[in-house]
Scaffold this active site. Structure first.
Site, PDB file in Angstrom:
ATOM      1  N   GLU A 265      34.530 -62.246 -15.530  1.00 16.96           N
ATOM      2  CA  GLU A 265      34.551 -62.523 -16.967  1.00 16.96           C
ATOM      3  C   GLU A 265      35.217 -61.349 -17.681  1.00 16.96           C
ATOM      4  O   GLU A 265      34.851 -60.187 -17.480  1.00 16.96           O
ATOM      5  CB  GLU A 265      33.123 -62.736 -17.489  1.00 16.96           C
ATOM      6  CG  GLU A 265      33.100 -63.090 -18.970  1.00 16.96           C
ATOM      7  CD  GLU A 265      31.910 -63.946 -19.397  1.00 16.96           C
ATOM      8  OE1 GLU A 265      31.196 -64.477 -18.533  1.00 16.96           O
ATOM      9  OE2 GLU A 265      31.711 -64.084 -20.617  1.00 16.96           O
ATOM     10  N   ARG A 266      36.220 -61.680 -18.507  1.00 18.35           N
ATOM     11  CA  ARG A 266      36.991 -60.655 -19.222  1.00 18.35           C
ATOM     12  C   ARG A 266      37.584 -59.636 -18.245  1.00 18.35           C
ATOM     13  O   ARG A 266      37.676 -58.437 -18.562  1.00 18.35           O
ATOM     14  CB  ARG A 266      36.131 -59.936 -20.270  1.00 18.35           C
ATOM     15  CG  ARG A 266      35.347 -60.841 -21.192  1.00 18.35           C
ATOM     16  CD  ARG A 266      36.206 -61.873 -21.860  1.00 18.35           C
ATOM     17  NE  ARG A 266      35.410 -62.742 -22.756  1.00 18.35           N
ATOM     18  CZ  ARG A 266      35.927 -63.797 -23.382  1.00 18.35           C
ATOM     19  NH1 ARG A 266      37.193 -64.149 -23.183  1.00 18.35           N
ATOM     20  NH2 ARG A 266      35.189 -64.519 -24.176  1.00 18.35           N
TER      21      ARG A 266
ATOM     22  N   LYS B 149      20.627 -59.992 -20.030  1.00 18.05           N
ATOM     23  CA  LYS B 149      21.158 -60.514 -21.292  1.00 18.05           C
ATOM     24  C   LYS B 149      20.286 -61.728 -21.616  1.00 18.05           C
ATOM     25  O   LYS B 149      20.395 -62.758 -20.946  1.00 18.05           O
ATOM     26  CB  LYS B 149      22.625 -60.897 -21.107  1.00 18.05           C
ATOM     27  CG  LYS B 149      23.258 -61.636 -22.281  1.00 18.05           C
ATOM     28  CD  LYS B 149      24.748 -61.902 -22.028  1.00 18.05           C
ATOM     29  CE  LYS B 149      25.388 -62.686 -23.158  1.00 18.05           C
ATOM     30  NZ  LYS B 149      26.834 -62.910 -22.941  1.00 18.05           N
TER      31      LYS B 149
ATOM     32  N   GLU C 213      24.009 -65.740 -26.668  1.00 17.21           N
ATOM     33  CA  GLU C 213      25.090 -66.650 -26.289  1.00 17.21           C
ATOM     34  C   GLU C 213      24.629 -67.697 -25.280  1.00 17.21           C
ATOM     35  O   GLU C 213      25.303 -67.960 -24.281  1.00 17.21           O
ATOM     36  CB  GLU C 213      26.293 -65.844 -25.760  1.00 17.21           C
ATOM     37  CG  GLU C 213      26.834 -64.878 -26.808  1.00 17.21           C
ATOM     38  CD  GLU C 213      28.100 -64.120 -26.395  1.00 17.21           C
ATOM     39  OE1 GLU C 213      28.282 -63.883 -25.189  1.00 17.21           O
ATOM     40  OE2 GLU C 213      28.887 -63.767 -27.288  1.00 17.21           O
TER      41      GLU C 213
ATOM     42  N   ARG D 280      26.262 -61.382 -38.749  1.00 16.61           N
ATOM     43  CA  ARG D 280      26.144 -61.032 -37.328  1.00 16.61           C
ATOM     44  C   ARG D 280      26.016 -59.526 -37.121  1.00 16.61           C
ATOM     45  O   ARG D 280      25.359 -59.076 -36.190  1.00 16.61           O
ATOM     46  CB  ARG D 280      27.362 -61.591 -36.579  1.00 16.61           C
ATOM     47  CG  ARG D 280      27.445 -61.146 -35.149  1.00 16.61           C
ATOM     48  CD  ARG D 280      28.436 -61.975 -34.377  1.00 16.61           C
ATOM     49  NE  ARG D 280      28.794 -61.302 -33.133  1.00 16.61           N
ATOM     50  CZ  ARG D 280      29.670 -61.762 -32.261  1.00 16.61           C
ATOM     51  NH1 ARG D 280      30.292 -62.911 -32.507  1.00 16.61           N
ATOM     52  NH2 ARG D 280      29.942 -61.106 -31.160  1.00 16.61           N
TER      53      ARG D 280
ATOM     54  N   ASP E 156      31.294 -56.584 -31.763  1.00 21.31           N
ATOM     55  CA  ASP E 156      31.621 -56.878 -30.371  1.00 21.31           C
ATOM     56  C   ASP E 156      32.899 -56.199 -29.910  1.00 21.31           C
ATOM     57  O   ASP E 156      33.911 -56.859 -29.710  1.00 21.31           O
ATOM     58  CB  ASP E 156      31.744 -58.405 -30.212  1.00 21.31           C
ATOM     59  CG  ASP E 156      31.777 -58.812 -28.749  1.00 21.31           C
ATOM     60  OD1 ASP E 156      31.576 -57.934 -27.889  1.00 21.31           O
ATOM     61  OD2 ASP E 156      32.006 -60.002 -28.470  1.00 21.31           O
TER      62      ASP E 156
ATOM     63  N   GLU F  22      26.638 -48.728 -24.950  1.00 21.89           N
ATOM     64  CA  GLU F  22      27.498 -49.581 -24.107  1.00 21.89           C
ATOM     65  C   GLU F  22      28.927 -49.596 -24.640  1.00 21.89           C
ATOM     66  O   GLU F  22      29.166 -49.971 -25.788  1.00 21.89           O
ATOM     67  CB  GLU F  22      26.944 -51.012 -24.049  1.00 21.89           C
ATOM     68  CG  GLU F  22      27.737 -51.915 -23.105  1.00 21.89           C
ATOM     69  CD  GLU F  22      27.213 -53.353 -23.034  1.00 21.89           C
ATOM     70  OE1 GLU F  22      26.036 -53.556 -22.691  1.00 21.89           O
ATOM     71  OE2 GLU F  22      27.996 -54.274 -23.323  1.00 21.89           O
TER      72      GLU F  22
ATOM     73  N   GLU G 172      39.030 -56.300 -23.348  1.00 20.86           N
ATOM     74  CA  GLU G 172      38.958 -57.657 -23.907  1.00 20.86           C
ATOM     75  C   GLU G 172      39.663 -57.765 -25.263  1.00 20.86           C
ATOM     76  O   GLU G 172      40.441 -58.683 -25.490  1.00 20.86           O
ATOM     77  CB  GLU G 172      37.489 -58.070 -24.046  1.00 20.86           C
ATOM     78  CG  GLU G 172      37.325 -59.425 -24.713  1.00 20.86           C
ATOM     79  CD  GLU G 172      35.874 -59.886 -24.798  1.00 20.86           C
ATOM     80  OE1 GLU G 172      34.975 -59.126 -24.373  1.00 20.86           O
ATOM     81  OE2 GLU G 172      35.651 -61.007 -25.292  1.00 20.86           O
TER      82      GLU G 172
HETATM   83  O1  GCW Z   1      32.455 -59.805 -25.962  1.00 15.63           O
HETATM   84  C1  GCW Z   1      31.685 -60.876 -25.555  1.00 15.63           C
HETATM   85  C2  GCW Z   1      32.496 -61.537 -24.506  1.00 15.63           C
HETATM   86  C3  GCW Z   1      31.673 -62.317 -23.520  1.00 15.63           C
HETATM   87  C4  GCW Z   1      30.584 -61.399 -22.985  1.00 15.63           C
HETATM   88  C5  GCW Z   1      29.722 -60.955 -24.166  1.00 15.63           C
HETATM   89  C6  GCW Z   1      28.622 -59.986 -23.739  1.00 15.63           C
HETATM   90  C7  GCW Z   1      29.630 -61.275 -20.798  1.00 15.63           C
HETATM   91  O2  GCW Z   1      33.456 -62.348 -25.129  1.00 15.63           O
HETATM   92  O3  GCW Z   1      32.537 -62.743 -22.494  1.00 15.63           O
HETATM   93  O4  GCW Z   1      29.810 -62.003 -21.982  1.00 15.63           O
HETATM   94  O5  GCW Z   1      30.511 -60.286 -25.094  1.00 15.63           O
HETATM   95  O6  GCW Z   1      28.805 -58.805 -23.924  1.00 15.63           O
HETATM   96  O7  GCW Z   1      27.595 -60.417 -23.252  1.00 15.63           O
END
Ligand code: GCW
Length: 646
Positions: free
Chosen positions: A134-135, A257, A261, A311, A340, A362, A368
């Site tokens: 992922e990413r 997590k 999401e 957010r 983000d 983090e 990304e």
């Molecule tokens: O930035 C977003 C990303 C998701 C990612 C999420 C996260 C792993 O688009 O792909 O999922 O953050 O940090 O949990």
């Protein structure tokens, strides 16, 4: 041993020459001795047990994973209390090169953060949307391919562990925080794979952690609930984790997590995140493991019409009421910004608001939102700003002095250059070095990396600095302006799409209309986010005139004619920075074209970077033209230099 086609990153054979050409005594068995043995075999020195040694590695009684290097005329001695510390001392000696053998005052070094962790977002199966990683922008996963563990990659994984150890990383989470069904099984019936990986990483002083799903008791254990206060759920985790420790005695712990999401979490049972995290902590603590619990919790199904939901406030609102409620072995893992991983965000107010909680900062090494390893974007300057930020003003502590740990999302994969863009290796290198010593300057880290990776002389060094040194600010200039963020193409997040997220449920809006742009996050008239900071930043961010220009649109909605602190209007700033940003990328490409492949700047690496710079020029131009055209059309205000806008 790596296969020939894999780039050695910052550990090419020659960096071992100063050590490997000498007589070296290593008073402990294990990785340090084996590394020295290999270096001596390659460079004509000798691993000796008696007689005069030029270099000695020995354990001493100091505490922790730091090391000392004593350089005397007849010999250099590296000491530490632990094997891991001695390993860090070995790599520090590599960095010093010949200077390690010139008499100098003793050098002592201790890590700023006890845990320096890399999180992989690797999937076991290929996810239909997110793929293998992922990413991930560096090929496939080093660990899994299409559902299978990569047994054939164990030698390369060993090289990887060595690269990570050489920059001070001592913890790795192996799988994606979005834990899908196949990946959930790593904790139980696919534990063999984690055992194998832990054996490799252990040799380099790195503990392995696993991302787990909060619903594991249901998914794997057949229970009908994952309620953290349910005795059967607690018992399931205790037994399951005890079984992990039987196989991996130094297992680091779990990363979660939850309620984020679409991931399962304690909210489904009316429980708090402290209930959830503490339940796992109770199962891990007897074995010495920890819980990394992510603070990335927000409503990803918000109504874009609803201006009251912000957010940027979400993590603050969810977690600060729980300060003091988390067990000691829970580490709350907080993204550096409140949204983000945008190229520019204020530092997350959560980091300054939870003195009773162990926090991890983090960062996202995988690019990304910063060019996806197609664009040169050296991120150390951003991270240094974050680490050095003082939420309580000049007299208060820095973020580095506030958090307990540094964590970053990895940018590596099975690409021959490890990171897709060869120059993105510098970001991984810089993360490790800053996590060890947050006071290092980005320029000094870049120099170190250049010296090791390219054995760069002055000319090459200057060219690389000109290409990479300011590349984060350049990226900022040609993308979303003044901290507003998220003008990326939805889904994959590469390239521009100004309104891409504007009318979506994701909570990432810029609110541009014909009069102005930006998000009012003030207490007086907006979402109140500015008030989440302690004094003086609460006041600075509340004030449209005091807010630093680069964050203006993150905090305020202003007319296009608003004058920035720089004296320029917002609209003119948008035009100017977008033209300037692209011109800088063109200059970077031209500088690169002026170099010649030679030595460690191999033809393959030279060609790869050259192709990517062409793509960066193309994409930056697309950003410039879309952003400028969008704001010209919205505002009707012409560029005062009448440059081409469409
Ligand atoms: O930035 C977003 C990303 C998701 C990612 C999420 C996260 C792993 O688009 O792909 O999922 O953050 O940090 O949990």
């Amino acid at each position: 041993m790596a296969t020939v086609s894999v780039h050695p990153a910052w550990l090419p054979t020659d960096v071992w020459r100063p050590i490997g050409s000498r007589r070296v005594r290593v008073d402990v068995s294990g990785t340090v001795r084996e590394e020295v043995r290999a270096a001596c075999a390659n460079h004509g020195g000798a691993l000796i047990t008696s007689g005069h040694a030029d270099l000695i590695f020995a354990l001493d009684s100091a505490d922790g994973d730091g090391y000392a290097i004593t350089r005397e005329p007849h010999a250099t001695t590296v000491t530490s209390a632990t094997h891991a510390g001695l390993l860090h001392g070995l790599f520090a000696t590599v960095r010093l090169g010949e200077a390690a053998f010139t008499p100098a005052p003793p050098l002592r070094s201790r890590p700023a953060f006890a845990r320096r962790m890399l999180d992989h977002w690797d999937n076991v199966d290929v996810h239909p949307v997110m793929g293998q990683v992922e990413r991930g922008y560096a090929g496939g996963s080093l660990f899994w391919r299409a559902g299978e563990f990569r047994h054939d990659q164990l030698p390369r994984i060993r090289d990887y562990a060595r690269l990570l150890a050489s920059i001070g990383i001592n913890a790795v989470a192996l799988n994606n925080v979005n834990v899908h069904t196949t990946e959930a099984h790593l904790l139980t019936d696919r534990l063999d794979e984690i055992v194998l990986l832990s054996e490799i990483f252990r040799g380099y002083g790195i503990r392995v952690h696993l991302a787990v799903t909060f619903a594991a008791p249901m998914l794997l254990g057949g229970l009908d609930t994952a309620d953290p206060l349910d005795p059967a759920v607690r018992a399931w985790w205790e037994v399951t984790l005890a079984q992990v420790y039987e196989r991996i005695p130094d297992f680091g712990g779990v990363l979660v997590k939850a309620d984020s999401e679409g991931r399962p979490g304690p909210f489904a049972y009316g429980r708090t995140h402290a209930d959830g995290a503490n339940m796992l902590a109770a199962a891990l603590a007897p074995h010495g493991g920890v819980v990394h619990w992510r603070a990335f919790v927000y409503n990803h199904r918000q109504d874009w019409r609803d201006r009251g939901t912000d957010r940027a406030r979400a993590a603050y609102d969810h977690f600060t009421p729980l300060d003091g409620a988390f067990a000691d072995t829970v580490i709350l893992q907080v993204k550096h910004g409140p949204m983000d991983f945008q190229p520019r965000e204020p530092v997350s107010p959560v980091l300054a608001a939870m003195p009773g909680t162990r926090l991890a900062l983090e960062l996202q090494v995988t690019q990304e939102y910063t060019g996806q390893q197609k664009h040169v974007c050296y991120l150390a300057p951003m991270w240094a700003e974050v680490l050095g930020f003082r939420p309580r003003g000049a007299e208060g502590a820095t973020i580095a002095g506030t958090v307990a740990e540094a964590v970053a999302v990895a940018n590596t994969g099975d690409d021959p250059f490890w990171t897709g863009h060869p120059l993105a290796q510098a970001n991984l290198y810089a993360f490790g070095r800053l996590a060890w010593d947050p006071t290092l300057t980005p320029a000094a880290i870049l120099d170190e990396w250049l010296g090791l990776t390219f054995d760069a002389g002055d000319g090459l060094r200057a060219a690389f600095h000109a290409i990479m040194g300011e590349s984060w600010r350049t990226y900022e200039r040609y993308t979303a302006p003044l901290g507003v963020g998220f003008m990326v193409r939805p889904g994959h997040h590469y390239g521009p799409d100004v309104d891409g997220y504007e009318y979506t449920p994701w909570g990432t809006y810029h609110f541009a209309d014909r009069d102005g742009v930006g998000v009012d996050r003030t207490v007086a008239s907006g979402t109140g986010f500015a008030g989440c900071y302690p004094y003086p930043w609460s006041e600075v961010f509340e004030s449209v005139t005091d807010t630093p220009d680069e964050l203006l649109l993150f905090l305020h909605h202003v007319p296009y004619t608003h004058r920035l602190r720089s004296g320029r209007t917002v609209i003119q700033h948008i035009y100017d920075t977008h033209f300037a940003g692209v011109a800088e990328v063109e200059r970077m490409r031209d500088l690169w074209r002026g170099l010649k492949p030679a030595g460690l700047l191999t033809p393959e690496l030279y060609a790869r970077v050259g192709e990517l710079l062409d793509e960066q020029v193309r994409c930056a131009g697309e950003w410039r033209d879309q952003v400028n055209s969008y704001f010209l059309r919205k505002s009707g205000i012409a560029d005062n230099r009448r440059r081409p806008i469409h």
